[in-house]
Design a protein around this motif. Structure first.
Motif, PDB file in Angstrom:
ATOM      1  N   ALA A  87      85.747  29.501   3.393  1.00  0.00           N
ATOM      2  CA  ALA A  87      85.283  29.531   4.623  1.00  0.00           C
ATOM      3  C   ALA A  87      85.451  28.021   5.334  1.00  0.00           C
ATOM      4  O   ALA A  87      85.636  28.018   6.630  1.00  0.00           O
ATOM      5  CB  ALA A  87      83.640  29.605   4.284  1.00  0.00           C
ATOM      6  N   ALA A  88      85.506  27.172   4.529  1.00  0.00           N
ATOM      7  CA  ALA A  88      86.013  25.676   5.317  1.00  0.00           C
ATOM      8  C   ALA A  88      87.417  26.015   5.652  1.00  0.00           C
ATOM      9  O   ALA A  88      87.803  25.454   6.763  1.00  0.00           O
ATOM     10  CB  ALA A  88      85.657  24.519   4.457  1.00  0.00           C
ATOM     11  N   ILE A  89      88.173  26.464   4.967  1.00  0.00           N
ATOM     12  CA  ILE A  89      89.682  26.523   5.152  1.00  0.00           C
ATOM     13  C   ILE A  89      89.924  27.331   6.427  1.00  0.00           C
ATOM     14  O   ILE A  89      90.666  27.046   7.562  1.00  0.00           O
ATOM     15  CB  ILE A  89      90.571  27.269   4.164  1.00  0.00           C
ATOM     16  N   ALA A  90      89.126  28.622   6.525  1.00  0.00           N
ATOM     17  CA  ALA A  90      88.947  29.447   7.781  1.00  0.00           C
ATOM     18  C   ALA A  90      88.629  28.809   8.945  1.00  0.00           C
ATOM     19  O   ALA A  90      89.085  28.780   9.966  1.00  0.00           O
ATOM     20  CB  ALA A  90      87.988  30.727   7.266  1.00  0.00           C
ATOM     21  N   ASP A  91      87.381  27.826   8.886  1.00  0.00           N
ATOM     22  CA  ASP A  91      87.160  27.044   9.888  1.00  0.00           C
ATOM     23  C   ASP A  91      88.157  25.993  10.489  1.00  0.00           C
ATOM     24  O   ASP A  91      88.286  26.083  11.596  1.00  0.00           O
ATOM     25  CB  ASP A  91      85.614  26.334   9.679  1.00  0.00           C
ATOM     26  N   LEU A  92      88.691  25.586   9.375  1.00  0.00           N
ATOM     27  CA  LEU A  92      89.869  24.450   9.803  1.00  0.00           C
ATOM     28  C   LEU A  92      90.861  25.267  10.709  1.00  0.00           C
ATOM     29  O   LEU A  92      91.495  24.791  11.731  1.00  0.00           O
ATOM     30  CB  LEU A  92      90.456  23.820   8.708  1.00  0.00           C
ATOM     31  N   GLN A  93      91.415  26.355  10.250  1.00  0.00           N
ATOM     32  CA  GLN A  93      92.452  26.961  10.780  1.00  0.00           C
ATOM     33  C   GLN A  93      91.887  27.507  12.321  1.00  0.00           C
ATOM     34  O   GLN A  93      92.763  27.517  13.246  1.00  0.00           O
ATOM     35  CB  GLN A  93      92.771  28.334   9.950  1.00  0.00           C
ATOM     36  N   GLN A  94      90.696  28.003  12.305  1.00  0.00           N
ATOM     37  CA  GLN A  94      90.207  28.376  13.622  1.00  0.00           C
ATOM     38  C   GLN A  94      90.172  27.204  14.540  1.00  0.00           C
ATOM     39  O   GLN A  94      90.101  27.427  15.844  1.00  0.00           O
ATOM     40  CB  GLN A  94      88.887  29.257  13.549  1.00  0.00           C
ATOM     41  N   SER A  95      89.877  26.144  14.209  1.00  0.00           N
ATOM     42  CA  SER A  95      89.850  24.854  15.060  1.00  0.00           C
ATOM     43  C   SER A  95      91.202  24.431  15.262  1.00  0.00           C
ATOM     44  O   SER A  95      91.319  23.250  16.197  1.00  0.00           O
ATOM     45  CB  SER A  95      89.084  23.805  14.288  1.00  0.00           C
ATOM     46  N   GLY A  96      92.243  24.896  14.920  1.00  0.00           N
ATOM     47  CA  GLY A  96      93.524  24.716  15.212  1.00  0.00           C
ATOM     48  C   GLY A  96      94.340  23.362  14.336  1.00  0.00           C
ATOM     49  O   GLY A  96      95.276  22.913  14.766  1.00  0.00           O
ATOM     50  N   GLN A  97      93.644  23.324  13.215  1.00  0.00           N
ATOM     51  CA  GLN A  97      94.146  22.341  12.298  1.00  0.00           C
ATOM     52  C   GLN A  97      95.501  23.128  11.546  1.00  0.00           C
ATOM     53  O   GLN A  97      95.210  24.079  10.807  1.00  0.00           O
ATOM     54  CB  GLN A  97      93.101  21.894  11.242  1.00  0.00           C
ATOM     55  N   PRO A  98      96.468  22.506  11.622  1.00  0.00           N
ATOM     56  CA  PRO A  98      97.780  23.179  10.832  1.00  0.00           C
ATOM     57  C   PRO A  98      97.391  22.656   9.522  1.00  0.00           C
ATOM     58  O   PRO A  98      97.602  21.555   9.026  1.00  0.00           O
ATOM     59  CB  PRO A  98      98.918  22.422  11.411  1.00  0.00           C
ATOM     60  N   LEU A  99      97.560  23.652   8.547  1.00  0.00           N
ATOM     61  CA  LEU A  99      97.324  23.318   7.097  1.00  0.00           C
ATOM     62  C   LEU A  99      98.224  24.434   6.138  1.00  0.00           C
ATOM     63  O   LEU A  99      98.435  25.386   6.782  1.00  0.00           O
ATOM     64  CB  LEU A  99      95.894  23.227   6.649  1.00  0.00           C
ATOM     65  N   ALA A 100      98.928  23.924   5.212  1.00  0.00           N
ATOM     66  CA  ALA A 100      99.459  24.801   3.912  1.00  0.00           C
ATOM     67  C   ALA A 100      98.910  24.335   2.844  1.00  0.00           C
ATOM     68  O   ALA A 100      98.153  23.292   2.714  1.00  0.00           O
ATOM     69  CB  ALA A 100     100.874  24.271   4.096  1.00  0.00           C
ATOM     70  N   ILE A 101      98.624  25.425   1.927  1.00  0.00           N
ATOM     71  CA  ILE A 101      98.247  25.409   0.483  1.00  0.00           C
ATOM     72  C   ILE A 101      99.472  25.851  -0.348  1.00  0.00           C
ATOM     73  O   ILE A 101     100.138  26.456  -0.221  1.00  0.00           O
ATOM     74  CB  ILE A 101      97.212  26.575   0.287  1.00  0.00           C
ATOM     75  N   VAL A 102      99.328  24.745  -1.358  1.00  0.00           N
ATOM     76  CA  VAL A 102     100.334  24.918  -2.409  1.00  0.00           C
ATOM     77  C   VAL A 102      99.427  25.141  -3.745  1.00  0.00           C
ATOM     78  O   VAL A 102      98.377  24.461  -3.912  1.00  0.00           O
ATOM     79  CB  VAL A 102     101.293  23.902  -2.757  1.00  0.00           C
ATOM     80  N   HIS A 103      99.768  26.078  -4.616  1.00  0.00           N
ATOM     81  CA  HIS A 103      99.083  26.293  -5.698  1.00  0.00           C
ATOM     82  C   HIS A 103      99.578  26.378  -7.049  1.00  0.00           C
ATOM     83  O   HIS A 103     100.921  26.288  -6.936  1.00  0.00           O
ATOM     84  CB  HIS A 103      98.292  27.641  -5.530  1.00  0.00           C
ATOM     85  N   GLY A 104      98.904  26.189  -8.204  1.00  0.00           N
ATOM     86  CA  GLY A 104      99.219  26.149  -9.454  1.00  0.00           C
ATOM     87  C   GLY A 104      98.923  27.526 -10.070  1.00  0.00           C
ATOM     88  O   GLY A 104      98.671  28.567  -9.286  1.00  0.00           O
ATOM     89  N   GLY A 105      98.778  27.474 -11.599  1.00  0.00           N
ATOM     90  CA  GLY A 105      98.570  28.891 -11.881  1.00  0.00           C
ATOM     91  C   GLY A 105      98.529  28.858 -13.560  1.00  0.00           C
ATOM     92  O   GLY A 105      98.722  29.769 -14.360  1.00  0.00           O
ATOM     93  N   GLY A 106      98.243  27.540 -13.972  1.00  0.00           N
ATOM     94  CA  GLY A 106      98.710  27.204 -15.483  1.00  0.00           C
ATOM     95  C   GLY A 106      97.754  28.261 -16.338  1.00  0.00           C
ATOM     96  O   GLY A 106      98.541  28.860 -17.374  1.00  0.00           O
ATOM     97  N   PRO A 107      96.465  28.154 -16.256  1.00  0.00           N
ATOM     98  CA  PRO A 107      95.624  29.030 -17.139  1.00  0.00           C
ATOM     99  C   PRO A 107      96.209  30.698 -17.367  1.00  0.00           C
ATOM    100  O   PRO A 107      95.936  31.288 -18.432  1.00  0.00           O
ATOM    101  CB  PRO A 107      94.270  28.792 -16.516  1.00  0.00           C
ATOM    102  N   ALA A 108      96.474  31.059 -16.175  1.00  0.00           N
ATOM    103  CA  ALA A 108      96.787  32.590 -15.777  1.00  0.00           C
ATOM    104  C   ALA A 108      98.137  32.682 -16.709  1.00  0.00           C
ATOM    105  O   ALA A 108      98.252  33.828 -17.312  1.00  0.00           O
ATOM    106  CB  ALA A 108      96.817  32.930 -14.523  1.00  0.00           C
ATOM    107  N   ILE A 109      98.952  31.720 -16.407  1.00  0.00           N
ATOM    108  CA  ILE A 109     100.432  32.057 -17.012  1.00  0.00           C
ATOM    109  C   ILE A 109     100.077  31.741 -18.648  1.00  0.00           C
ATOM    110  O   ILE A 109     100.707  32.592 -19.212  1.00  0.00           O
ATOM    111  CB  ILE A 109     101.476  30.646 -16.682  1.00  0.00           C
ATOM    112  N   ASN A 110      99.346  30.954 -19.184  1.00  0.00           N
ATOM    113  CA  ASN A 110      99.116  30.725 -20.402  1.00  0.00           C
ATOM    114  C   ASN A 110      98.394  32.168 -20.992  1.00  0.00           C
ATOM    115  O   ASN A 110      98.769  32.374 -22.182  1.00  0.00           O
ATOM    116  CB  ASN A 110      98.226  29.634 -20.830  1.00  0.00           C
TER     117      ASN A 110
END
Length: 265
Positions: free
Chosen positions: A24-47
């Motif tokens: 919800a905080a990410i959505a709020d930042l987006q709606q406020s005009g804050q340019p953001l990008a997310i990079v993710h991992g996934g180690g446990p799901a890969i394992n």
């Protein structure tokens, strides 16, 4: 998009723990005009999938050894299930997200590392055109850390921390937030106990690695932080994934461990 970029790196071990309020905080930042990008991992799901397929998981200095069989699993999990899970959660929170991997549009090009890690790539170039196009369309880019060779023939696994640092540098981000399952970098107090470091410097990090105080999976995190600083990112914050942490970091308040300073080669 005149405001400074913010890049979030979400660790694979933390994603199941991230509360709805964080998205919800990410959505709020987006709606406020804050340019953001997310990079993710996934180690446990890969394992988990490797275990199901009876493919052994191996690591060297906290980095995954990636054979051809493992690469197929990495590509399925990172570019598929994990990426789309994050996209869905942002949508559920009222935001708009678009999932891609570093292969799409050759966003990340890499060469094979000289380390004995198999199909693990070292990033040569970040093409931010895809990221900027997604942002201009009104979406948060959610990026899986896969890369492609320059000729397009090989897909590489890239450590998510390193990918996030390179992407933050290419976007000239003011801040990179490394969201993890620990509150930050832990130091040793006068009584020999562990205490959270609120601020640290490149020199202090190097000394802690040499002394063995920083080890395992935290090593690529702090090395990626140093690389990001070296390439022009002003601040890297290693912190836990809560709405309060995210809002505090964006507001310039102290949270987690802040890494700043000049990196000397």
């Amino acid at each position: 998009m005149n405001r400074p970029f913010l890049v979030l790196k979400c660790g694979g071990s933390t994603m199941e723990q991230l509360p709805d309020s964080f998205f919800a905080a990410i959505a709020d930042l987006q709606q406020s005009g804050q340019p953001l990008a997310i990079v993710h991992g996934g180690g446990p799901a890969i394992n988990a999938l490797l275990s199901l397929l009876q493919i052994p998981a191996r690591f060297v200095d906290g980095l995954r050894v990636t054979c051809e069989q493992t690469m197929q699993v990495v590509e399925m999990v990172l570019g598929g299930s994990i990426n789309k899970q994050l996209v869905r959660r942002i949508h559920q929170a009222g935001g708009r997200a678009w999932g891609v991997s570093g292969v799409d549009g050759a966003l990340l090009t890499a060469r094979r590392t000289e380390k004995p890690l198999g199909l693990v790539g070292e990033i040569e170039q970040v093409d931010t055109a895809v990221i900027r196009a997604i942002l201009q369309g009104g979406y948060v880019p959610v990026i899986a850390p896969l890369a492609v060779s320059r000729d397009g023939g090989i897909c590489y696994n890239v450590n998510a921390d390193i990918a996030a640092g390179a992407i933050a540098a290419a976007l000239q981000a003011e801040k990179l937030l490394m969201i993890t399952d620990v509150p930050g970098i832990l130091g040793t107090d006068e009584d020999g106990g562990k205490t959270l470091l609120r601020e640290t410097s490149p020199d202090q990090i190097k000394a802690m690695i040499a002394a063995g105080d920083i080890y395992g999976g935290m090593i690529p995190k702090v090395k990626a932080a140093l690389d990001a600083l070296k390439q022009g990112v002003k601040e890297v914050v290693i912190c836990q994934g809560t709405a309060e942490t995210l809002r505090d970091a964006c507001a310039g308040k102290q949270t987690g461990t802040s890494v700043k300073g000049v990196v000397v080669a």
